[in-house]
Write a protein that holds these residues in place. Structure first.
Motif, PDB file in Angstrom:
ATOM      1  N   ASP A   1       3.316   1.727   0.862  1.00 17.00           N
ATOM      2  CA  ASP A   1       3.268   0.754   1.960  1.00 17.00           C
ATOM      3  C   ASP A   1       1.381   0.171   2.115  1.00 17.00           C
ATOM      4  O   ASP A   1       1.369  -0.812   2.821  1.00 17.00           O
TER       5      ASP A   1
ATOM      6  N   TYR B   1     -10.800  11.051  -0.393  1.00 14.33           N
ATOM      7  CA  TYR B   1     -10.323   9.342  -0.463  1.00 14.33           C
ATOM      8  C   TYR B   1      -8.473   9.583  -0.142  1.00 14.33           C
ATOM      9  O   TYR B   1      -7.598   8.555   1.151  1.00 14.33           O
ATOM     10  N   SER B   2      -7.648  11.083   0.401  1.00 13.73           N
ATOM     11  CA  SER B   2      -6.274  11.390   1.034  1.00 13.73           C
ATOM     12  C   SER B   2      -6.224  11.134   2.587  1.00 13.73           C
ATOM     13  O   SER B   2      -6.996  11.176   2.833  1.00 13.73           O
ATOM     14  N   ILE B   3      -6.023  10.812   2.674  1.00 16.27           N
ATOM     15  CA  ILE B   3      -5.617  10.529   4.601  1.00 16.27           C
ATOM     16  C   ILE B   3      -3.955  10.026   4.785  1.00 16.27           C
ATOM     17  O   ILE B   3      -3.153   9.889   3.900  1.00 16.27           O
TER      18      ILE B   3
ATOM     19  N   GLY C   1       1.618  -4.203   2.378  1.00 13.79           N
ATOM     20  CA  GLY C   1       0.619  -4.573   3.351  1.00 13.79           C
ATOM     21  C   GLY C   1      -0.428  -5.410   2.268  1.00 13.79           C
ATOM     22  O   GLY C   1      -1.487  -6.153   2.687  1.00 13.79           O
ATOM     23  N   SER C   2      -0.469  -5.610   1.074  1.00 17.51           N
ATOM     24  CA  SER C   2      -1.070  -6.368   0.737  1.00 17.51           C
ATOM     25  C   SER C   2      -2.456  -5.911   0.676  1.00 17.51           C
ATOM     26  O   SER C   2      -3.700  -6.540   1.065  1.00 17.51           O
ATOM     27  N   PHE C   3      -2.724  -4.669   0.937  1.00 16.41           N
ATOM     28  CA  PHE C   3      -4.515  -4.230   1.341  1.00 16.41           C
ATOM     29  C   PHE C   3      -5.612  -4.865   0.076  1.00 16.41           C
ATOM     30  O   PHE C   3      -6.355  -3.899   0.661  1.00 16.41           O
TER      31      PHE C   3
ATOM     32  N   GLN D   1      -5.177  12.421  -7.451  1.00 16.75           N
ATOM     33  CA  GLN D   1      -3.722  12.014  -6.918  1.00 16.75           C
ATOM     34  C   GLN D   1      -3.433  13.383  -6.573  1.00 16.75           C
ATOM     35  O   GLN D   1      -2.204  13.485  -5.546  1.00 16.75           O
TER      36      GLN D   1
ATOM     37  N   ILE E   1      -8.354   4.563  -2.252  1.00 20.41           N
ATOM     38  CA  ILE E   1      -7.044   5.071  -1.116  1.00 20.41           C
ATOM     39  C   ILE E   1      -6.263   4.982  -1.386  1.00 20.41           C
ATOM     40  O   ILE E   1      -4.967   5.981  -1.358  1.00 20.41           O
TER      41      ILE E   1
ATOM     42  N   GLY F   1      -0.222   9.998  -4.521  1.00 21.88           N
ATOM     43  CA  GLY F   1      -0.131  11.745  -4.026  1.00 21.88           C
ATOM     44  C   GLY F   1       0.657  12.550  -5.939  1.00 21.88           C
ATOM     45  O   GLY F   1       0.457  11.521  -6.842  1.00 21.88           O
TER      46      GLY F   1
ATOM     47  N   ALA G   1      -4.440   2.537   7.457  1.00 24.90           N
ATOM     48  CA  ALA G   1      -4.390   1.441   8.334  1.00 24.90           C
ATOM     49  C   ALA G   1      -2.911   0.282   8.426  1.00 24.90           C
ATOM     50  O   ALA G   1      -2.883  -0.832   8.898  1.00 24.90           O
ATOM     51  N   THR G   2      -2.567   1.460   7.645  1.00 23.38           N
ATOM     52  CA  THR G   2      -1.495   0.412   6.898  1.00 23.38           C
ATOM     53  C   THR G   2      -0.476   0.540   8.455  1.00 23.38           C
ATOM     54  O   THR G   2       0.841  -0.309   8.350  1.00 23.38           O
ATOM     55  N   VAL G   3       0.324   1.689   8.525  1.00 23.04           N
ATOM     56  CA  VAL G   3       0.944   1.508   9.954  1.00 23.04           C
ATOM     57  C   VAL G   3       0.314   1.835  10.940  1.00 23.04           C
ATOM     58  O   VAL G   3      -0.280   2.324  11.452  1.00 23.04           O
TER      59      VAL G   3
ATOM     60  N   ILE H   1      -4.896   4.636  -3.994  1.00 26.54           N
ATOM     61  CA  ILE H   1      -4.515   5.700  -5.588  1.00 26.54           C
ATOM     62  C   ILE H   1      -4.432   6.868  -5.623  1.00 26.54           C
ATOM     63  O   ILE H   1      -3.219   7.580  -5.414  1.00 26.54           O
ATOM     64  N   ALA H   2      -4.751   7.461  -4.577  1.00 27.66           N
ATOM     65  CA  ALA H   2      -4.843   8.557  -3.816  1.00 27.66           C
ATOM     66  C   ALA H   2      -3.745   8.924  -2.383  1.00 27.66           C
ATOM     67  O   ALA H   2      -3.035  10.081  -2.742  1.00 27.66           O
TER      68      ALA H   2
ATOM     69  N   TYR I   1       8.682   1.102   8.922  1.00 29.69           N
ATOM     70  CA  TYR I   1       8.294   2.304   8.775  1.00 29.69           C
ATOM     71  C   TYR I   1       9.014   2.777   7.503  1.00 29.69           C
ATOM     72  O   TYR I   1       9.388   4.037   8.296  1.00 29.69           O
ATOM     73  N   LYS I   2       9.361   3.117   6.580  1.00 28.15           N
ATOM     74  CA  LYS I   2      10.555   4.160   6.081  1.00 28.15           C
ATOM     75  C   LYS I   2      11.649   4.221   7.478  1.00 28.15           C
ATOM     76  O   LYS I   2      11.978   5.085   7.110  1.00 28.15           O
TER      77      LYS I   2
ATOM     78  N   ILE J   1       6.136  -6.766   8.865  1.00 23.07           N
ATOM     79  CA  ILE J   1       7.028  -6.845   8.220  1.00 23.07           C
ATOM     80  C   ILE J   1       7.943  -5.594   7.906  1.00 23.07           C
ATOM     81  O   ILE J   1       8.541  -5.820   7.034  1.00 23.07           O
TER      82      ILE J   1
ATOM     83  N   GLN K   1       5.302  -1.437   9.700  1.00 31.00           N
ATOM     84  CA  GLN K   1       4.337  -1.193   8.446  1.00 31.00           C
ATOM     85  C   GLN K   1       4.128  -2.586   8.869  1.00 31.00           C
ATOM     86  O   GLN K   1       4.724  -3.825   8.887  1.00 31.00           O
ATOM     87  N   ARG K   2       2.258  -3.019   8.387  1.00 28.67           N
ATOM     88  CA  ARG K   2       1.430  -3.703   8.519  1.00 28.67           C
ATOM     89  C   ARG K   2       0.979  -4.242   7.060  1.00 28.67           C
ATOM     90  O   ARG K   2       1.490  -3.397   6.173  1.00 28.67           O
ATOM     91  N   ASP K   3       1.073  -5.797   7.322  1.00 25.43           N
ATOM     92  CA  ASP K   3       0.254  -6.308   5.619  1.00 25.43           C
ATOM     93  C   ASP K   3      -1.177  -6.168   6.245  1.00 25.43           C
ATOM     94  O   ASP K   3      -1.974  -4.938   7.219  1.00 25.43           O
ATOM     95  N   ILE K   4      -2.423  -6.587   5.164  1.00 27.45           N
ATOM     96  CA  ILE K   4      -3.634  -6.911   5.252  1.00 27.45           C
ATOM     97  C   ILE K   4      -3.612  -7.506   6.471  1.00 27.45           C
ATOM     98  O   ILE K   4      -5.243  -7.505   6.830  1.00 27.45           O
TER      99      ILE K   4
END
Lengths: 426, 620
Positions: free
Chosen positions: A308, B32-34, A312-314, B26, A292, A298, B40-42, A294-295, B213-214, B210, B202-205
């Motif tokens: 992000d 896998y594109s979301i 965010g250390s995902f 890519q 995810i 873009g 999940a990060t924002v 890497i995708a 965002y942008k 943190i 912006q969030r971390d795991i």
């Protein structure tokens, strides 16, 4: 001698050195991006991971100078000694090693950890080069073949016992090098055949595989038996064919046995993941997060320090084995393809250098360097982009860690040093 | 060089394969594109603007906001705190503390959950100063509604938390946000709520925030909700609610010259303050499940009753318009109207005119059934066949806003029923029916059903001499006009000239000593009204009154329904005139009557009905 020492940079392959520098720069930027946000202060922190990595890069400079100053002959002469030191270091782990993440692969002195398997790659490459350099040594000779195999198997077994399956696998890649130096092709064919059988066992199961290979064998024998021109061949070889089939069965059964009883659940998960079988969410988490990330990069990426998911250390292990994901996210397809192309050029350049050596020692060593970088490149990036099972080995010059950086640097610069001396060789 | 060839080829092939795979991952769209926002990060953090206030027509605050404070806990961050001190501050014991903490941990260690709901404002003041000592605990402010005068609960409605079914229909909302689900809160939801703002964090795991965002590139600011001024007169509304205590039914009062609803009362009602606070869900369930009193059922808007005698006015107006009656035409009534040969075909009448000729005026103030039955039959028989006659008749009736929804800004409503030829064709097969088959329609019984607001609208239409403005509840929205449709008059099919004689009749109902509602006369106010006593299958007759006043320049039109309240003059008449008096004079002088109305109760009647119902059930 004096002349050499005064001109340690004479005849150096600057292309390789330049690429080395570029790799270090890109790698450090990636590590900075992954680890800088975990620091509280805005300022540059030497105690952080990116700070430590910078120190390791600094330590490399005297090491490179020493490697280049030492006489070329020195490496060949003391190759056996280096090899033994490497083995001792690996053995010593069983007594003094530190267990990190379930593997006893590190020595730890006051906060600094060293991974001897990284150095063992260099020493083994030197040793195999020295072994093959012997004029009486021939890979057509069965006894000599066994010698070479043994030399490679000892360190890989010691590493496998740590257990560090990823690094052990790197030693198996030396077989590619033996092929270049005259190991009969059928070894490679047998290897490929075994690999296919191995995967087939996991995918379709032992029972069906034994039945289907049995049918194939039977058809082959019938063909030989009733096709007039081949009758002689049949009489001569039918026993061999049956024996091959029997050993195939044994292999299939042992693969199944090893897979079920020797490998751990997380190993099984990794294979199942790649083979498209269902595994629980935990096992696929890392792979999915990596893909995810890497995708999400873009075409042109989100920009340095703007990823992000990286910030965010995902992705667990992102600064080490999964460093390529941060490049994927922050620099996009442009960044990742540049890195892939750079690695391809880098490895091709090493092969070219190896090929231009007059001394067999230098050539074999050069190939050793090439296959080590190649294996790391294929397995690491292949794993991160989801086409190779999860096997934890670092991406050379990119992944965080002093031992691997020093190991790869030494590996590379010994080759550069040997290459400077190519004109003086026989 | 030959031996190295396979190596070169392999390396190049692998590199090529990797680039292809990366291109797929890519550049091309893949599984896998979301999107950034769903990733999940924002985390979107919403900023809720204050909900708009609601005022009555005179600027009296009906609905405001109040802050409530919840103590929240993030279990993971609870470290080294003085549990005893916190317990004494929160006024809880340690076992309750441990139970709540366990519950929060069971939900999530990293996410905040409510520890104690709605602490009082005074507790909040000193708690806030000491909160820093207790890591992992914090106080969250929530906005609640507040009802300073606890009136018009059925009008203003209430807000609830958004649930899954609302979420599916309206993607604006998030689970747990607030949305108006009844009354004005519902119909003017968008106006009142404004638009929420959003900040992307912006969030971390580990879900830790943190930063922005942008740098806030995608953030939006909130737009505050607008205040709303209702057409309701809170004094009149409150007075009506008091009058309706212990009675079931509805009152609707309309300003004829604008269609503004002055009062909309449904009884039994509830205290709007029950819909906020810690006990909300308990209270709501109690109200919702009360199938006997149905406090959440707005009788003024939703209850469909037979209109009874007030409907005679419509019969008369249609008769005048169709020209089958005039001011001089008369009917002689001997205690009823015979419309067939059989003895059953007889409609009783209580006008007690003893066979003297009954003309329109007297027919209205004596409420003579015979006169209107006669008019009804004649206006249908005027046409070639009963079907045409029926359709013409129902077209007239519908032009008063009957038999259909009013299409206004109220959240609920009912169409009522005005039968058409089709209706009877289905009812009686082979179209074999005549006007006399449904002669009860003439006096507002039979198939006809109206809601109190429709009846009030009839009064307003007559007061306006032939047109009405759609009754509506919102008078003004800050810097926004009310809908144009509420400002355009709806004309009936009846000519203006026919209204005056009818109004004269309605005036006599109250003014004439023999009028059915003379008893309710108010000195100094010229009231035009009509009593109604509507038969119904449930029990005692409904008591109905429809009126407007003053006669010349009407300021208020009203309809009152009292379920099972006997005759129109018993309850509905006095209550209507008291309301009119209160609205026009601001005070009442008929204290004895007022007291009787305020204290009177029909609970006994309702209990008897319930008992009767249960007995019938037992029999079955």
């Amino acid at each position: 001698m004096r002349n050499d020492r005064q001109h340690i940079f004479k005849e150096i392959d600057w292309l390789l050195v330049a690429m080395y520098v570029v790799f270090l720069g890109l790698g450090w930027m990636a590590i900075y991006s992954v680890t800088s946000h975990t620091q509280n202060s805005e300022s540059f922190e030497m105690a952080s991971q990116y700070g430590k990595q910078l120190i390791w890069i600094g330590i490399n400079i005297p090491i490179i100078l020493v490697v280049l100053m030492v006489d070329s002959k020195f490496y060949e002469r003391y190759a056996s000694v280096f090899y033994l030191i490497g083995l001792l270091l690996l053995l010593g782990l069983f007594l003094l090693g530190k267990n990190i993440n379930g593997a006893t692969s590190w020595y730890s002195f006051g906060g600094i950890t060293l991974q001897p398997s990284e150095l063992a790659k260099t020493t083994t490459a030197l040793a195999i080069a020295k072994l093959l350099n012997d004029r009486l040594f021939s890979l057509k000779n069965f006894g000599n073949q066994q010698q070479a195999f043994l030399l490679l198997l000892i360190p890989s077994m010691l590493i496998l016992l740590q257990p560090d399956a990823g690094s052990a696998l790197v030693f198996f890649s030396f077989f590619l090098l033996l092929y270049r130096e005259g190991l009969p092709t059928y070894y490679i064919l047998v290897g490929i055949f075994m690999a296919i059988l191995f995967l087939a066992t996991l995918i379709i199961g032992q029972l069906y595989l034994i039945i289907s290979t049995g049918i194939l064998t039977g058809l082959l024998l019938l063909y030989f038996r009733f096709y007039k021109k081949r009758k002689k061949l049949f009489k001569k070889h039918w026993l061999k064919v049956l024996l091959i089939y029997l050993s195939t069965i044994v292999f299939i059964l042992s693969v199944q046995f090893i897979f079920e009883n020797v490998l751990k659940q997380h190993h099984r998960n990794r294979f199942n993941l790649i083979l498209g079988k269902e595994v629980n969410a935990d096992a696929s988490y890392n792979k999915k997060q990596a893909l995810i990330s890497i995708a999400s990069g873009g075409l042109s990426g989100k920009g340095f320090l703007q990823g992000d998911r990286t910030q965010g250390s995902f992705i667990p292990e992102q600064e080490t084995d999964y460093i390529f994901t941060s490049i994927g996210e922050e620099w996009g397809f442009l960044g990742t393809s540049v890195v892939v192309v750079l690695f391809v050029i880098f490895i091709l350049r090493i092969i070219t250098i190896a090929e231009r050596q007059k001394s067999k020692f230098s050539r074999v060593y050069g190939y050793g360097v090439a296959v080590i970088f190649f294996t790391h490149f294929v397995i690491n990036i292949g794993m991160v982009i989801g086409i190779v099972p999860t096997i934890g080995i670092p991406l050379p010059f990119f992944s965080y860690g002093g031992s691997s950086l020093i190991g790869f640097t030494t590996l590379l610069f010994i080759l550069i040093k040997l290459d400077t001396n190519r004109k003086n060789e026989l | 060089m030959n031996k190295s060839k396979p190596f070169y080829i392999t390396v190049i092939l692998i590199g090529f394969l990797f680039i292809l795979r990366l291109f797929y991952l890519q550049v091309l769209d893949n599984k896998y594109s979301i999107s950034i926002i769903r990733g999940a990060t924002v985390k979107p953090v919403y900023e809720y603007p204050e909900r708009g206030y609601i005022y009555d027509r005179n600027g009296v605050l009906l609905v405001a906001n109040q802050s409530s404070y919840d103590v929240m806990v993030v279990p993971r961050e609870v470290k080294n705190i003085d549990t005893l001190e916190l317990c004494s501050l929160l006024k809880i014991d340690t076992s309750y503390f441990n139970r709540q903490l366990k519950r929060a941990k069971a939900y999530s260690r990293a996410k905040p959950s409510t520890f104690i709901r709605q602490i009082s404002k005074s507790d909040f003041a000193y708690l806030q100063e000491k909160m820093y000592k207790f890591s992992g605990f914090y106080i969250q402010r929530r906005s609640l509604r507040k009802y300073p005068i606890s009136t018009a609960a059925n009008v203003v409605g209430y807000i609830s938390e958004v649930n899954n079914s609302i979420l599916k229909k309206n993607p604006y909302y998030q689970l747990g946000e607030l949305i108006g689900t009844a009354g004005v809160e519902k119909t003017y939801e968008k106006t009142l709520r404004g638009v929420k703002g959003v900040k992307y964090i912006q969030r971390d795991i580990l879900n830790r925030e943190i930063g922005s965002y942008k740098n806030g590139k995608y953030d939006t600011i909130s737009i505050s909700g607008k205040d709303i001024t209702l057409t309701i007169d809170s004094k009149l509304q409150e007075y009506g609610e008091q009058l309706m205590k212990n009675k079931r039914g509805g009152i609707v009062a309309i300003e004829p010259s604008s269609g503004e609803i002055l009062a909309l009362i449904s009884s039994p009602t509830y205290n709007p303050n029950l819909m906020i606070g810690r006990e909300r869900s308990k209270n709501f369930n109690k109200l919702y499940l009360d199938s006997i009193n149905k406090p959440l059922f707005d009788r003024g808007l939703q209850a469909m009753y037979p209109p009874g005698s007030p409907f005679k006015v419509i019969t008369a107006l249609i008769g005048l318009q169709e020209g089958i009656i005039n001011l001089n035409s008369s009917v002689k009534c001997y205690g009823g109207y015979r419309y067939g040969k059989r003895s059953r075909a007889f409609m009783k009448c209580h006008c007690r005119t003893m066979g003297s000729p009954v003309r329109l005026n007297k027919a209205i103030y004596r409420s003579c059934n015979s006169y209107f039955a006669d008019a009804y039959v004649k206006s249908i028989n005027k046409f070639k066949n009963a079907e045409k006659g029926m359709d013409a008749w129902s077209k007239h009736a519908k032009s008063f806003g009957l038999g259909d929804y009013l299409h206004n800004d109220l959240s609920v409503g009912q169409p009522g029923l005005i039968p058409t030829a089709d209706f009877y064709n289905k009812y009686y097969q082979n179209n074999r029916w005549r006007a006399t088959y449904h002669i009860s329609n003439s006096i507002g019984q039979g198939e006809i059903l109206t809601t109190p607001i429709q009846l009030a609208n009839i009064a307003a239409t007559i007061a306006n001499r032939g047109f009405y403005y759609t009754p509506h509840i919102v008078k003004k929205i800050k810097d926004k006009k009310i809908a144009e449709k509420f400002k355009t008059p709806n004309h009936t099919t009846i000519d203006k000239k026919h209204f005056e004689p009818v109004i004269e009749g309605l005036f006599q109902v109250v003014e004439n000593p023999r009028g059915t509602a003379h008893w309710s006369k108010v000195k100094g106010i010229e009231i035009c009204g009509k009593t109604g006593t509507s038969e119904n299958p449930h029990g005692q007759d409904h008591s109905i009154f429809m009126a407007f006043a003053p006669k010349k320049k009407p300021k208020i039109a009203i309809a009152v329904y009292i379920e099972n309240g006997y005759w129109g003059s018993t309850w509905a008449g006095p209550i209507s005139t008291l309301m009119i008096e209160k609205y026009l004079n601001k005070e009442t002088y008929r204290f004895a009557l007022e007291k009787r109305m305020l204290e009177g109760s029909l609970e006994e009647e309702y209990k008897r009905q319930l008992k009767h119902l249960e007995e019938e059930k037992d029999k079955k």
